[in-house]
Design an enzyme around this catalytic site. Structure first.
Site, PDB file in Angstrom:
ATOM      1  N   ASN A 118       2.480  11.663   7.882  1.00  0.00           N
ATOM      2  CA  ASN A 118       1.248  11.125   7.325  1.00  0.00           C
ATOM      3  C   ASN A 118       0.111  11.126   8.345  1.00  0.00           C
ATOM      4  OD1 ASN A 118       2.517  10.435   4.870  1.00  0.00           O
ATOM      5  ND2 ASN A 118       3.344   8.569   5.810  1.00  0.00           N
TER       6      ASN A 118
ATOM      7  N   ARG B 157     -33.441 -23.814   9.221  1.00  0.00           N
ATOM      8  CA  ARG B 157     -32.035 -23.374   9.298  1.00  0.00           C
ATOM      9  C   ARG B 157     -31.511 -23.318   7.875  1.00  0.00           C
ATOM     10  NH1 ARG B 157     -28.483 -26.823  12.985  1.00  0.00           N
ATOM     11  NH2 ARG B 157     -30.266 -26.196  14.253  1.00  0.00           N
TER      12      ARG B 157
ATOM     13  N   LYS C 284       7.894  13.981   5.703  1.00  0.00           N
ATOM     14  CA  LYS C 284       6.489  13.590   5.688  1.00  0.00           C
ATOM     15  C   LYS C 284       5.926  13.366   7.086  1.00  0.00           C
ATOM     16  CE  LYS C 284       4.402  11.119   2.770  1.00  0.00           C
ATOM     17  NZ  LYS C 284       3.894   9.983   2.011  1.00  0.00           N
TER      18      LYS C 284
ATOM     19  N   SER D 271       8.028   8.616   7.679  1.00  0.00           N
ATOM     20  CA  SER D 271       8.642   7.814   6.637  1.00  0.00           C
ATOM     21  C   SER D 271      10.140   7.980   6.782  1.00  0.00           C
ATOM     22  CB  SER D 271       8.170   8.325   5.267  1.00  0.00           C
ATOM     23  OG  SER D 271       9.030   7.866   4.255  1.00  0.00           O
TER      24      SER D 271
END
Lengths: 447, 447, 447, 447
Positions: free
Chosen positions: A291, A323, A289, A283
């Site tokens: 992730n 069908r 961070k 980020s």
């Protein structure tokens, strides 16, 4: 293409902008791939007639070349599909325009739209399944190595979110592996029975009989052989297990990958930190961070898959007449999306596992988080008969209140009991058959 | 039972009042049946210890007798299940109360709740599958006879609700049969691999190792053998294919039965009237009505099944840690309800097909409803090359406008063409491989 | 009851043994409650005739008493429901047997089974909704107090499992509260428009017209008034929004509760330990465990609810003719199960929140887990323009490598910048509008 | 765009080739439309800052122009979205590249990806809802005219596939209309509360506070106003009712359209033939066919919608932390597909109803199919008290056996009873309140 009230869309609906879980992995299931499969089916029908001797080889070759080289704009074809409700009708029109008048009658001869569309879906399914299989194989190989490498890394086993008893990183990974291998086997089995569809308007093959007489009986197998699909026992216009069995297998693949993703996402939590993806998403605003990006994308796919499978089953259960009036049409985009999810999630899973890192310090730190009580079950089992259940409970309570497990056990257990206390309180000595269960699946020797 | 904040419910939730599709057919999956299976699992664990020589045979026998004769009120047990989140915890408490203090330790020894509950679900699944299988067998036998009997009853084939080309009642029934047989085979395959569950708190079997040492490796197989379940490769606490594969097979069963029901409901319509259930539901207010009651109930089950299957898959994909925090619990009532639907729908399907009647007059009347144009495709195929596509289209339009097909064809086709016009316009001569497709599946000779 | 081929089941299907999430909370939706509602609907019809003056008050009273006092065994009634496909047919038979011959004709007069069954489902829905509402109210009150109490407890905010920026325990709880209040409002709105059903066989009210002439126009409103349901604009036999709108609201309730449960389960993890249920489930084998038992049960319900909602919608979309051939029947057990889940989950949620405990030490410890970098975003925003983005990134990397945040910031930021560094690196100073967002919803003043 | 490991897909996934139900109607929800909405959200954030006075108007204008004129290839953007898991991260990078260095900081300032993506989804939802609403309005207008026109066309009412009592074509259509209007109202209500999303990384708005101080409190409303979305009470990153309530409304729209399609498909059956689409799909091979093509496509959409709704709910229930680890990502393509189905189905429904034709001869013929017994209920009600229930039953049986209803009634009913037999046996005299129920909804006077 025949003139149609609708113009082709100015812009395609879906480039994958809302589907990062699959972008870059869905070539096998694009509209272009579907169109190619539709053309393949039409070519195979001509070839099958040729194989029965009904059409001269030269005409077959001319037609095959012409059909494959027809320039058809997918968006135009989609637009032209609306009035008839399926893309085969305008496709046949377009294909016929590009061939000589003499040969034209052999294009789509005796077939019904469903023959071609169902067959094309089976082709797309089989082609995509090969890619999914390859990703699952990569995942399984990586899991095998990972489980073997971390076979003896003792970790907290968790049930209902709480530390329970010790396990190993290797055992957890070997469970992932068992799930993946089971799903891969099921997918392979389902992919290996995908049948061609050829029945004519109501599944009687009557129109084919008009063309080739009794040879109509051999036409479906010849058709299937040209596509490397399985020859159908009978037309399956309203007997939809080929879609649902394959769809179920795809959902099972996503289930198995979802479990890996759930465990990786959990173990990646900042407070847990036992696992980390090799290249987690970062980020820019929050540079600290890291992730679990692949796990997140895999989970997003795994959460969607079951309902797509349910849609295929609902459609299957509502097949009616020769069908169905809508149930059939509901299957097409649903199967494609399910394939897409399996393609994307399996590719991400392979990368994820290949790059998965273990923070053994964090594993050890977490294992000790209950101050030794990760072996409380063992204390109950071993010490209960010696010092009584109440004494064990008191001991556990004392540890929870801050006491030292080793000291408390030493104080509580008489030497005469002959208990190896160091062994008793060592989590590594309470992992049961974890090592063997890993070895069973990684093929290594446990001793 | 241990004291609990909740009292047992004053009245059971479900006697089937809102489930006529299953009433009378769900004995194998009642709470009482589940309780019996839970006790069976606890008994089998004691027996497995006995089989390994860890417990004297006399103690095993005493315990088996005591556990099986424990009087446990299902409603009380359910009420006691809430605080711990599953019924095994209070069940073990109740079972232990009824045995001698010496033997008590062997009840549930080393096991975790999930071992017993998962194993009991597998037992219930297998037992219910036997009933479902029997009903599918009845259905298949009745369909075989029905298809053979009506092999040559020519009927209108319908696609997208409209008459298309001829088919036969027998071919339609043989398609139902293919669907049922495929589903039955899949169910049998799934039922034959249902594994016992035995892993202890985190699936390492560590607690069992405390009790029987290295013999813990043999305990799961001994446990499974006592229950006639498959010995697990490894504990599958978070590897949930045993539930989803079986669940998928159940949904497939309901799909196959749903198709029969859809076709029967359609063919029973007042205006169509080709099929009638032997004992349709009547209406006191409207005595002329004869509802396709079984078809309606089967459809109601088939519409619900796919979402139950999806719930099992969602739970499977969310399995996390060594025991999931809610996903596991979501499986239990879902699997049971799916079994219940399969039990009810398959029983109704067997009765429906056994009593199914064909109104051949209605079939013939409907076949003629387009005034001969049910063979329009054949006219295009055969006459197109002779008189041209435009002439065929004009001919069809003339018939639609009220003209007589035979006369118009005679007028349009030169005698020199050598076409057998009576054959050409006879729907019975345009059923293609219908007869052979029936014979293939009914085992009869087609000529 | 009329003689039926099926006997009543020897044992009820469901006492809740597989449904600990709901046991003890589902009285409003048992088969007995449904039966009572069916009888209420039949009584209301007689009363409505009375209110129009069509039946003497004495007869109305006699019938009301007789119908309500009829002794009907639920299991027998369920067994008798199969042949006609719904329980109303045998119920009417049984009710008529218990009244005088003179009055008999007024029982169920002019009505169709669907009138009574749909109306009873609406009654059950409304009654259960009152219980769900009460539990949601308890939950909301407890959440309000909890959010207010922990308004200023600064905690790590987490996105994609990773620490992101600071938030507060109070803000997280206030988000739960917003979800619960929204769902409660929607449930109330849906419950307040639940209509009675009265249309006769095909929804024309023709039979009622035979009985009371033009007064038939007023009968539905009179009927609805007697049951405190909404008077329908028109019969809604195949216009199924009353079920789907209410069902959607129930699913939304479970979504909102599921979020609480997901957060509580996560925050209860051994390594996180920020939240604990007041009375978590314990484990006899592992005395150190304190499971988030209520959260687990709520999650199990929340995972099942969406597919039940989907079943209601599928049935609604397949409503055909004047009464559908299976779709209607699929709704009954589905709506009941959805109500049951909402009853159980909301009751557990109320208890959970009322007893929820915060371990502020754990909250603080976790907040510090990234060694101050929980404010990294703020550092970027504030220091980026001062020392440059690269310098901020280097600073963050240094902290991650073990450096001390305060010291590094002090070293990097010139005093001339006039930045309050203590404030800058204090997570409590970077919670934005958290306090106000809590106060908005708890009704407290933020300053 | 930032360099990425993945290349843009060589070809878009989806032009609608497998989705004839929606082709030509999904412009509002293409990836290009989503991209435009993402850019709109980024522009609105800059404008909101400007509205608060934080950015000079000139800079706002410069940025708005620059952002809107950025040339971004959707496929490239999709490819760049994978590593970060969402398209906003690379989009912001691309947008910033195109603006002056001085202004760059204001792009996406303080926002998190979820703010922009959720807001864009709300924009797309609102824009698509306008189109859906317009189609529903067309449908409702056409239904109003259709119901009024055919108000008095008496037809067989059917329950459980069987003729029950008379109804009218107008009443059936007015029921469709009620369903459509209810769904349209619900969609409008849901669309009118779609909120903007603005909370920053963890929903505290802390980053915005760094930029504009206390004015951060006013930023979300300013942002929402620029987009004509509702100002949110609070960030709703994990409180997902804006998606589920809107999604539920879309599913309800598809339910209502599905009912029309089911009835049209049924009434179009060759044997029933009461209704025909104005421009049904034809078949080149079977020129006599006139398929209910629009009904088929609408049904295909209605069968898929419920499971998409269920996926939204599952994701909502699994929202955890301050941004969920996969559940959020599962919503995007699901909501888009649901919008797409509503767009396509509503457009087809409008055309279908506008062109819908009634074959009154077929209606009358079908009404007579039970040889008068469509009024059997009335005979029971009226004649039962006069000649006895057994006599009525015998009379009905005689008619079923071939007897003439009029003659049999005349013979059975004594003249002294004063019954108007012609009226009694006339289906048109037994339609109850059908006319009034039509007039209520079409706004016409019934007398």
């Amino acid at each position: 293409l025949p003139s149609e009230p609708l113009e082709a869309a100015a812009t395609p609906l879906d480039h994958g902008l809302l589907s990062p879980a699959t972008v870059g992995h869905d070539d096998a299931v694009t509209d272009a791939a579907v169109l190619a499969a539709l053309v393949d089916a039409e070519v195979a029908l001509v070839e099958a007639y040729g194989d029965l001797g009904a059409v001269p080889r030269g005409v077959v070759d001319e037609l095959a070349t012409a059909l494959r080289s027809a320039e058809i704009d997918v968006a135009d074809l989609a637009a032209a599909s609306v009035s008839g409700g399926n893309p085969v009708i305008p496709l046949v029109g377009a294909l016929r325009e590009g061939v000589s008048e003499d040969s034209r009658a052999w294009v789509h001869r005796g077939a019904t739209s469903q023959d071609i569309l169902d067959t094309a879906l089976m082709l797309v399914a089989r082609r995509a399944a090969i890619d999914v299989h390859a990703s699952l194989r990569r995942t399984a190989l990586a899991l095998t190595a990972f489980a073997a490498e971390h076979r003896d890394v003792v970790a907290a086993g968790r049930t209902l979110t709480q530390h329970a008893v010790p396990t190993t990183i290797g055992l957890r990974a070997s469970n992932w592996l068992r799930g993946v291998e089971r799903a891969a086997a099921r997918l392979d089995a389902a992919a290996s029975v995908l049948p061609a569809q050829l029945g004519g308007a109501a599944g009687t093959l009557a129109a084919f009989g008009e063309v080739v007489g009794a040879d109509a009986a051999r036409l479906p197998a010849a058709f299937a052989a040209r596509l490397s699909l399985v020859a159908p026992d009978a037309p399956w216009h309203t007997t939809r297990w080929p879609l649902t069995e394959f769809g179920d297998a795809l959902v099972q693949v996503l289930d198995a990958l979802g479990v890996i993703a759930a465990d990786v996402a959990t173990a990646s939590r900042t407070e847990i930190g036992e696992l980390a993806e090799g290249s987690g998403g970062s980020s820019s605003a929050m540079p600290q961070k890291q992730n679990p990006a692949a796990a997140v994308l895999i989970r997003s796919a795994a959460l969607r898959a079951p309902m797509l499978g349910a849609t295929l089953h609902t459609a299957a259960a509502l097949a009616v007449d020769e069908r169905p009036d809508g149930a059939w049409h509901a299957e097409w985009p649903t199967l494609r999306e399910l394939l897409r999810l399996a393609l994307g999630a399996s590719a991400h899973a392979a990368s994820l596992v290949e790059g998965l890192r273990v923070d053994t310090d964090a594993v050890a730190r977490n294992l000790a988080a209950t101050r030794g009580l990760i072996v409380a079950e063992r204390l109950s089992l071993v010490l209960g008969p010696v010092i009584g259940r109440d004494a064990v409970a008191a001991l556990v309570a004392d540890v929870q209140a801050g006491g030292d497990l080793r000291a408390l056990v030493r104080a509580a257990v008489p030497a005469s009991a002959g208990i190896d206390i160091e062994n008793l309180i060592d989590p590594a000595q309470y992992t049961g058959r974890a090592r063997a269960l890993v070895d069973d699946v990684t093929g290594e020797e446990s001793r």
